[in-house]
Write a protein that holds these residues in place. Structure first.
Motif, PDB file in Angstrom:
ATOM      1  N   GLU A   1      25.151  -0.113  50.264  1.00 48.04           N
ATOM      2  CA  GLU A   1      24.794   0.067  48.678  1.00 48.04           C
ATOM      3  C   GLU A   1      26.224   0.453  48.200  1.00 48.04           C
ATOM      4  N   GLN A   2      27.177   1.058  48.641  1.00 50.30           N
ATOM      5  CA  GLN A   2      28.328   1.227  47.796  1.00 50.30           C
ATOM      6  C   GLN A   2      29.155  -0.039  47.793  1.00 50.30           C
ATOM      7  N   VAL A   3      29.013  -0.961  48.675  1.00 50.72           N
ATOM      8  CA  VAL A   3      29.723  -2.317  48.300  1.00 50.72           C
ATOM      9  C   VAL A   3      29.009  -3.100  47.062  1.00 50.72           C
ATOM     10  N   GLU A   4      27.557  -3.152  47.346  1.00 51.34           N
ATOM     11  CA  GLU A   4      26.905  -3.853  46.262  1.00 51.34           C
ATOM     12  C   GLU A   4      26.988  -3.413  44.968  1.00 51.34           C
TER      13      GLU A   4
ATOM     14  N   SER B   1      28.699  -4.746  39.805  1.00 51.41           N
ATOM     15  CA  SER B   1      29.298  -4.123  38.433  1.00 51.41           C
ATOM     16  C   SER B   1      30.564  -4.633  38.125  1.00 51.41           C
ATOM     17  N   GLY B   2      31.327  -5.398  38.939  1.00 51.75           N
ATOM     18  CA  GLY B   2      32.542  -5.983  38.504  1.00 51.75           C
ATOM     19  C   GLY B   2      33.400  -4.875  38.753  1.00 51.75           C
ATOM     20  N   GLY B   3      33.235  -3.755  39.559  1.00 50.56           N
ATOM     21  CA  GLY B   3      34.090  -2.828  39.671  1.00 50.56           C
ATOM     22  C   GLY B   3      34.099  -1.674  38.546  1.00 50.56           C
ATOM     23  N   THR B   4      33.203  -1.661  37.782  1.00 49.81           N
ATOM     24  CA  THR B   4      32.992  -0.770  37.017  1.00 49.81           C
ATOM     25  C   THR B   4      31.910   0.450  37.297  1.00 49.81           C
ATOM     26  N   LYS B   5      31.405   0.367  38.165  1.00 45.57           N
ATOM     27  CA  LYS B   5      30.306   1.363  38.971  1.00 45.57           C
ATOM     28  C   LYS B   5      30.591   1.384  40.424  1.00 45.57           C
TER      29      LYS B   5
ATOM     30  N   PRO C   1      38.305   8.423  43.804  1.00 42.82           N
ATOM     31  CA  PRO C   1      38.189   6.760  43.699  1.00 42.82           C
ATOM     32  C   PRO C   1      38.284   6.313  45.199  1.00 42.82           C
ATOM     33  N   CYS C   2      37.465   4.998  45.247  1.00 44.69           N
ATOM     34  CA  CYS C   2      37.751   4.287  46.562  1.00 44.69           C
ATOM     35  C   CYS C   2      38.046   2.831  46.179  1.00 44.69           C
ATOM     36  N   VAL C   3      38.294   2.040  47.124  1.00 46.79           N
ATOM     37  CA  VAL C   3      38.782   0.536  46.939  1.00 46.79           C
ATOM     38  C   VAL C   3      37.632  -0.073  48.047  1.00 46.79           C
TER      39      VAL C   3
ATOM     40  N   ARG D   1      39.791  -4.599  46.361  1.00 50.62           N
ATOM     41  CA  ARG D   1      39.082  -4.826  45.181  1.00 50.62           C
ATOM     42  C   ARG D   1      39.260  -3.220  44.704  1.00 50.62           C
ATOM     43  N   ASP D   2      40.284  -2.795  43.529  1.00 50.45           N
ATOM     44  CA  ASP D   2      40.334  -1.610  43.059  1.00 50.45           C
ATOM     45  C   ASP D   2      39.907  -1.795  41.455  1.00 50.45           C
TER      46      ASP D   2
END
Length: 146
Positions: free
Chosen positions: A14-17, A22-26, A36-38, A92-93
């Motif tokens: 779920e976290q990855v999805e 969201s393109g890294g916005t959520k 924060p995570c990557v 992905r950051d």
């Protein structure tokens, strides 16, 4: 090209999805930590499949520190073995994606500095280290730009 195989653990999937859709916005904070995570994309060492793992965001110089803590559990997380076999990864950051090369740092000043950066970013790592100590030393990787 290798196929992406989602993690068997529901919260990780779920976290990855959420993060990627969201393109890294959520989904940029790890679970309930508020920190924060990557997302680390790596190759499975047995299957060759593409795997994606959310990890704490620990910036270190031009790269990142990746910590195989698994909350201080007696075993390493599977991704540790994947990075030991193949250190070519993507990180992905938030909205940026970087090709990186990860290498394990097992002792010396470099490990001490990487560990200090990790504990500063996420203080529970110090407790996890004590919890893991009877059976293992928590693996630490430094990921650097390619």
């Amino acid at each position: 090209m290798a196929k992406y195989v989602p993690a068997p653990v529901q919260w990780v999937r779920e976290q990855v999805e959420l993060y990627e859709s969201s393109g890294g916005t959520k989904g940029t904070e790890l679970r309930d930590t508020g920190l924060p995570c990557v997302i680390v994309t790596h190759r499975g060492n047995r299957t060759g499949a593409i795997r994606k793992t959310p990890l704490m965001r620990v910036k270190h110089g031009d790269g990142y520190v990746l910590v195989g803590s698994q909350g201080g559990a007696p075993r390493n997380p599977v991704w540790v073995y994947n990075l030991r076999a193949d250190g070519d990864i993507e990180i992905r950051d938030a909205t940026e994606v970087f090709r990186m090369r990860a290498r394990e740092v097992v002792d010396g000043e470099e490990r001490a500095q990487a560990w200090a950066a990790a504990v500063a970013a996420f203080p529970p790592y110090a407790t996890y280290s004590k919890r893991a100590a009877p059976t293992r030393t928590i693996p630490v990787f430094v990921a650097e730009p390619v």
